[in-house]
Design a protein around this motif. Structure first.
Motif, PDB file in Angstrom:
ATOM      1  N   SER A  19      75.147  -9.681  64.798  1.00 14.53           N
ATOM      2  CA  SER A  19      73.794  -9.252  64.427  1.00 14.53           C
ATOM      3  C   SER A  19      73.780  -7.893  63.733  1.00 14.53           C
ATOM      4  O   SER A  19      72.743  -7.470  63.226  1.00 14.53           O
ATOM      5  N   GLN A  20      74.928  -7.204  63.706  1.00 13.65           N
ATOM      6  CA  GLN A  20      75.001  -5.910  63.038  1.00 13.65           C
ATOM      7  C   GLN A  20      76.467  -5.570  62.743  1.00 13.65           C
ATOM      8  O   GLN A  20      77.374  -6.269  63.155  1.00 13.65           O
ATOM      9  N   GLY A  21      76.665  -4.513  61.981  1.00 11.77           N
ATOM     10  CA  GLY A  21      77.987  -3.954  61.762  1.00 11.77           C
ATOM     11  C   GLY A  21      78.977  -4.909  61.113  1.00 11.77           C
ATOM     12  O   GLY A  21      78.652  -5.669  60.207  1.00 11.77           O
ATOM     13  N   ILE A  22      80.215  -4.853  61.573  1.00 13.76           N
ATOM     14  CA  ILE A  22      81.293  -5.662  61.002  1.00 13.76           C
ATOM     15  C   ILE A  22      81.008  -7.158  61.148  1.00 13.76           C
ATOM     16  O   ILE A  22      81.227  -7.943  60.224  1.00 13.76           O
ATOM     17  N   GLN A  24      78.154  -8.729  61.315  1.00 10.78           N
ATOM     18  CA  GLN A  24      77.128  -9.123  60.353  1.00 10.78           C
ATOM     19  C   GLN A  24      77.723  -9.263  58.957  1.00 10.78           C
ATOM     20  O   GLN A  24      77.459 -10.242  58.244  1.00 10.78           O
ATOM     21  N   ALA A  25      78.540  -8.290  58.555  1.00 10.95           N
ATOM     22  CA  ALA A  25      79.141  -8.326  57.222  1.00 10.95           C
ATOM     23  C   ALA A  25      80.033  -9.558  57.056  1.00 10.95           C
ATOM     24  O   ALA A  25      80.032 -10.203  55.998  1.00 10.95           O
ATOM     25  N   ILE A  26      80.790  -9.909  58.091  1.00  7.78           N
ATOM     26  CA  ILE A  26      81.648 -11.094  58.020  1.00  7.78           C
ATOM     27  C   ILE A  26      80.812 -12.360  57.934  1.00  7.78           C
ATOM     28  O   ILE A  26      81.096 -13.263  57.134  1.00  7.78           O
ATOM     29  N   ALA A  27      79.763 -12.448  58.748  1.00  8.98           N
ATOM     30  CA  ALA A  27      78.901 -13.627  58.724  1.00  8.98           C
ATOM     31  C   ALA A  27      78.286 -13.825  57.345  1.00  8.98           C
ATOM     32  O   ALA A  27      78.267 -14.948  56.805  1.00  8.98           O
ATOM     33  N   LEU A  28      77.789 -12.760  56.748  1.00 10.51           N
ATOM     34  CA  LEU A  28      77.169 -12.856  55.424  1.00 10.51           C
ATOM     35  C   LEU A  28      78.203 -13.209  54.352  1.00 10.51           C
ATOM     36  O   LEU A  28      77.912 -13.972  53.420  1.00 10.51           O
ATOM     37  N   ALA A  29      79.403 -12.664  54.482  1.00  5.39           N
ATOM     38  CA  ALA A  29      80.447 -12.943  53.502  1.00  5.39           C
ATOM     39  C   ALA A  29      80.894 -14.401  53.567  1.00  5.39           C
ATOM     40  O   ALA A  29      81.086 -15.052  52.533  1.00  5.39           O
ATOM     41  N   LEU A  30      81.068 -14.936  54.764  1.00  6.52           N
ATOM     42  CA  LEU A  30      81.447 -16.347  54.896  1.00  6.52           C
ATOM     43  C   LEU A  30      80.369 -17.245  54.293  1.00  6.52           C
ATOM     44  O   LEU A  30      80.673 -18.237  53.625  1.00  6.52           O
ATOM     45  N   ALA A  31      79.098 -16.877  54.520  1.00  9.86           N
ATOM     46  CA  ALA A  31      77.998 -17.643  53.948  1.00  9.86           C
ATOM     47  C   ALA A  31      77.985 -17.552  52.425  1.00  9.86           C
ATOM     48  O   ALA A  31      77.705 -18.533  51.727  1.00  9.86           O
ATOM     49  N   GLU A  32      78.300 -16.377  51.907  1.00 11.45           N
ATOM     50  CA  GLU A  32      78.343 -16.180  50.458  1.00 11.45           C
ATOM     51  C   GLU A  32      79.335 -17.124  49.797  1.00 11.45           C
ATOM     52  O   GLU A  32      79.133 -17.573  48.658  1.00 11.45           O
ATOM     53  N   ILE A 193      85.086   2.470  60.685  1.00 14.49           N
ATOM     54  CA  ILE A 193      84.167   1.798  59.774  1.00 14.49           C
ATOM     55  C   ILE A 193      82.748   2.306  60.028  1.00 14.49           C
ATOM     56  O   ILE A 193      82.351   2.496  61.180  1.00 14.49           O
ATOM     57  N   ALA A 194      82.010   2.509  58.962  1.00 12.63           N
ATOM     58  CA  ALA A 194      80.655   3.069  59.066  1.00 12.63           C
ATOM     59  C   ALA A 194      79.687   2.042  59.641  1.00 12.63           C
ATOM     60  O   ALA A 194      79.006   1.305  58.930  1.00 12.63           O
ATOM     61  N   THR A 195      79.646   1.987  60.969  1.00  7.90           N
ATOM     62  CA  THR A 195      78.718   1.119  61.703  1.00  7.90           C
ATOM     63  C   THR A 195      78.047   1.960  62.778  1.00  7.90           C
ATOM     64  O   THR A 195      78.466   3.095  63.047  1.00  7.90           O
ATOM     65  N   PRO A 216      94.097   8.678  55.962  1.00 12.52           N
ATOM     66  CA  PRO A 216      94.698   9.104  54.694  1.00 12.52           C
ATOM     67  C   PRO A 216      93.816   8.852  53.474  1.00 12.52           C
ATOM     68  O   PRO A 216      93.799   9.645  52.532  1.00 12.52           O
ATOM     69  N   ALA A 217      93.077   7.743  53.490  1.00 10.51           N
ATOM     70  CA  ALA A 217      92.234   7.408  52.331  1.00 10.51           C
ATOM     71  C   ALA A 217      90.975   8.253  52.253  1.00 10.51           C
ATOM     72  O   ALA A 217      90.270   8.216  51.250  1.00 10.51           O
ATOM     73  N   GLY A 218      90.678   9.003  53.316  1.00 10.46           N
ATOM     74  CA  GLY A 218      89.520   9.894  53.277  1.00 10.46           C
ATOM     75  C   GLY A 218      88.381   9.470  54.185  1.00 10.46           C
ATOM     76  O   GLY A 218      88.496   9.539  55.408  1.00 10.46           O
ATOM     77  N   PRO A 219      87.281   8.990  53.610  1.00 13.94           N
ATOM     78  CA  PRO A 219      86.084   8.693  54.404  1.00 13.94           C
ATOM     79  C   PRO A 219      86.209   7.382  55.179  1.00 13.94           C
ATOM     80  O   PRO A 219      87.117   6.578  54.914  1.00 13.94           O
ATOM     81  N   PRO A 220      85.294   7.140  56.120  1.00  8.36           N
ATOM     82  CA  PRO A 220      85.277   5.855  56.825  1.00  8.36           C
ATOM     83  C   PRO A 220      85.097   4.695  55.853  1.00  8.36           C
ATOM     84  O   PRO A 220      84.517   4.847  54.772  1.00  8.36           O
ATOM     85  N   GLY A 221      85.603   3.527  56.243  1.00  3.80           N
ATOM     86  CA  GLY A 221      85.412   2.340  55.435  1.00  3.80           C
ATOM     87  C   GLY A 221      84.031   1.752  55.637  1.00  3.80           C
ATOM     88  O   GLY A 221      83.246   2.213  56.482  1.00  3.80           O
ATOM     89  N   GLN A 222      83.732   0.718  54.881  1.00  2.42           N
ATOM     90  CA  GLN A 222      82.467   0.005  54.985  1.00  2.42           C
ATOM     91  C   GLN A 222      82.706  -1.375  55.594  1.00  2.42           C
ATOM     92  O   GLN A 222      83.795  -1.946  55.467  1.00  2.42           O
ATOM     93  N   PRO A 223      81.702  -1.949  56.262  1.00  2.00           N
ATOM     94  CA  PRO A 223      81.870  -3.284  56.844  1.00  2.00           C
ATOM     95  C   PRO A 223      82.358  -4.327  55.833  1.00  2.00           C
ATOM     96  O   PRO A 223      83.122  -5.220  56.177  1.00  2.00           O
ATOM     97  N   GLU A 224      81.943  -4.180  54.574  1.00  2.00           N
ATOM     98  CA  GLU A 224      82.354  -5.131  53.538  1.00  2.00           C
ATOM     99  C   GLU A 224      83.861  -5.084  53.276  1.00  2.00           C
ATOM    100  O   GLU A 224      84.446  -6.079  52.835  1.00  2.00           O
ATOM    101  N   ASP A 225      84.490  -3.939  53.546  1.00  2.00           N
ATOM    102  CA  ASP A 225      85.938  -3.843  53.385  1.00  2.00           C
ATOM    103  C   ASP A 225      86.642  -4.811  54.339  1.00  2.00           C
ATOM    104  O   ASP A 225      87.658  -5.428  53.995  1.00  2.00           O
ATOM    105  N   VAL A 226      86.102  -4.917  55.528  1.00  2.00           N
ATOM    106  CA  VAL A 226      86.670  -5.826  56.531  1.00  2.00           C
ATOM    107  C   VAL A 226      86.298  -7.269  56.203  1.00  2.00           C
ATOM    108  O   VAL A 226      87.121  -8.185  56.314  1.00  2.00           O
ATOM    109  N   ALA A 227      85.049  -7.467  55.781  1.00  2.00           N
ATOM    110  CA  ALA A 227      84.562  -8.819  55.506  1.00  2.00           C
ATOM    111  C   ALA A 227      85.350  -9.493  54.392  1.00  2.00           C
ATOM    112  O   ALA A 227      85.604 -10.703  54.439  1.00  2.00           O
ATOM    113  N   ALA A 228      85.748  -8.729  53.383  1.00  2.00           N
ATOM    114  CA  ALA A 228      86.494  -9.313  52.264  1.00  2.00           C
ATOM    115  C   ALA A 228      87.817  -9.901  52.743  1.00  2.00           C
ATOM    116  O   ALA A 228      88.212 -11.006  52.334  1.00  2.00           O
TER     117      ALA A 228
END
Length: 254
Positions: A19-22, A24-32, A193-195, A216-228
């Motif tokens: 319902s939120q965060g990672i 949610q991003a995975i659920a939306l990506a699978l649907a996409e 991850i920014a959640t 090392p890469a700097g800022p926090p990742g986004q949920p979409e990084d995991v969803a991909a």
């Protein structure tokens, strides 16, 4: 073509804690990419309903299941309801987890049990219910959501980190047993991850340990990084990847 291998049309997915965060991003990506997706959280509340609505707007089926995985009959109820709402589940993503930050020597038996039951026990029980059907149909994807803490455990999350390491081991064990049946089992481990979870208060960490946990890469990742990465592992494009832990953490596990 590779894009055809990513097509999930006709597949049914269940993403726990979506319902939120990672989740949610995975659920939306699978649907996409064409999958029908069940949204799960503890309450089946408006937050979950909103995600299901977004999924249906992509032209696929969705519904909501509200079940607390800490309840005794939770896994059996989740299996029955998921099958009733959508039919046989082809893709299982175990994202729901409990994280209770506390100094290690202040951890109570209740906090230990809650995290072990929610993070490891429920994952194994879900695998027991959903994997047999996948094996019978000779196609399935089981994806656990781990954590960079398998490699870089946070001092205030000794139990949480331990459960994630246990799940990673369980993935290797089960992947070996299901590989010849067309079912892959993998562990996808995010870093910071920014959640909403990263805003939860955590006991302070000594400087020398804090430096060890830099990104090392700097800022926090986004949920979409995991969803991909989840889409790849849950599709035909990921058919030759099994038993692996894949870190999406900006190099934090290095």
């Amino acid at each position: 073509m590779i894009k055809d291998l990513l097509n999930l049309s006709g597949k049914n997915a269940l993403v726990t804690g979506s319902s939120q965060g990672i989740g949610q991003a995975i659920a939306l990506a699978l649907a996409e990419f064409g999958a029908n997706v069940l949204v799960h959280n503890r309450k089946g509340d408006e937050e979950a309903q909103n995600v299901a609505s977004q999924i249906r707007q992509k032209g696929v089926k969705s519904d909501v299941i509200g079940i607390d995985l800490l309840e005794v009959e939770a896994v059996d109820e989740l299996f029955a309801e998921a099958t009733q709402k959508l039919g046989p589940i082809d893709i299982l993503v175990t994202n729901a987890s409990v994280q209770l930050p506390v100094d290690w020597n202040d951890t109570t038996p209740e906090e230990f049990d809650k995290q072990v039951n929610a993070n490891w026990k429920s994952t194994l029980l879900l695998m027991q219910r959903f994997a047999p059907g996948m094996s019978e149909r000779s196609w399935g994807r089981i994806l656990t959501i781990g954590s960079v803490q398998e490699e870089k455990p946070h001092p205030a999350m000794i139990v949480y980190a331990g459960t994630k390491a246990a799940v990673a081991n369980t993935v290797r064990n089960l992947a070996l047993q299901l590989a010849e049946k067309g079912v892959t089992v993998n562990n996808l481990s995010p870093g910071v991850i920014a959640t909403p979870r990263i805003d939860e208060p955590t006991p302070p960490v000594p400087d020398k340990i804090s430096q060890r946990m830099n990104i090392p890469a700097g800022p926090p990742g986004q949920p979409e990084d995991v969803a991909a990465m989840a889409v790849l592992l849950c599709s035909e494009a990921g058919r030759y990847v099994t038993g692996q832990t894949i870190f999406v953490d900006g190099g934090m596990s290095l």
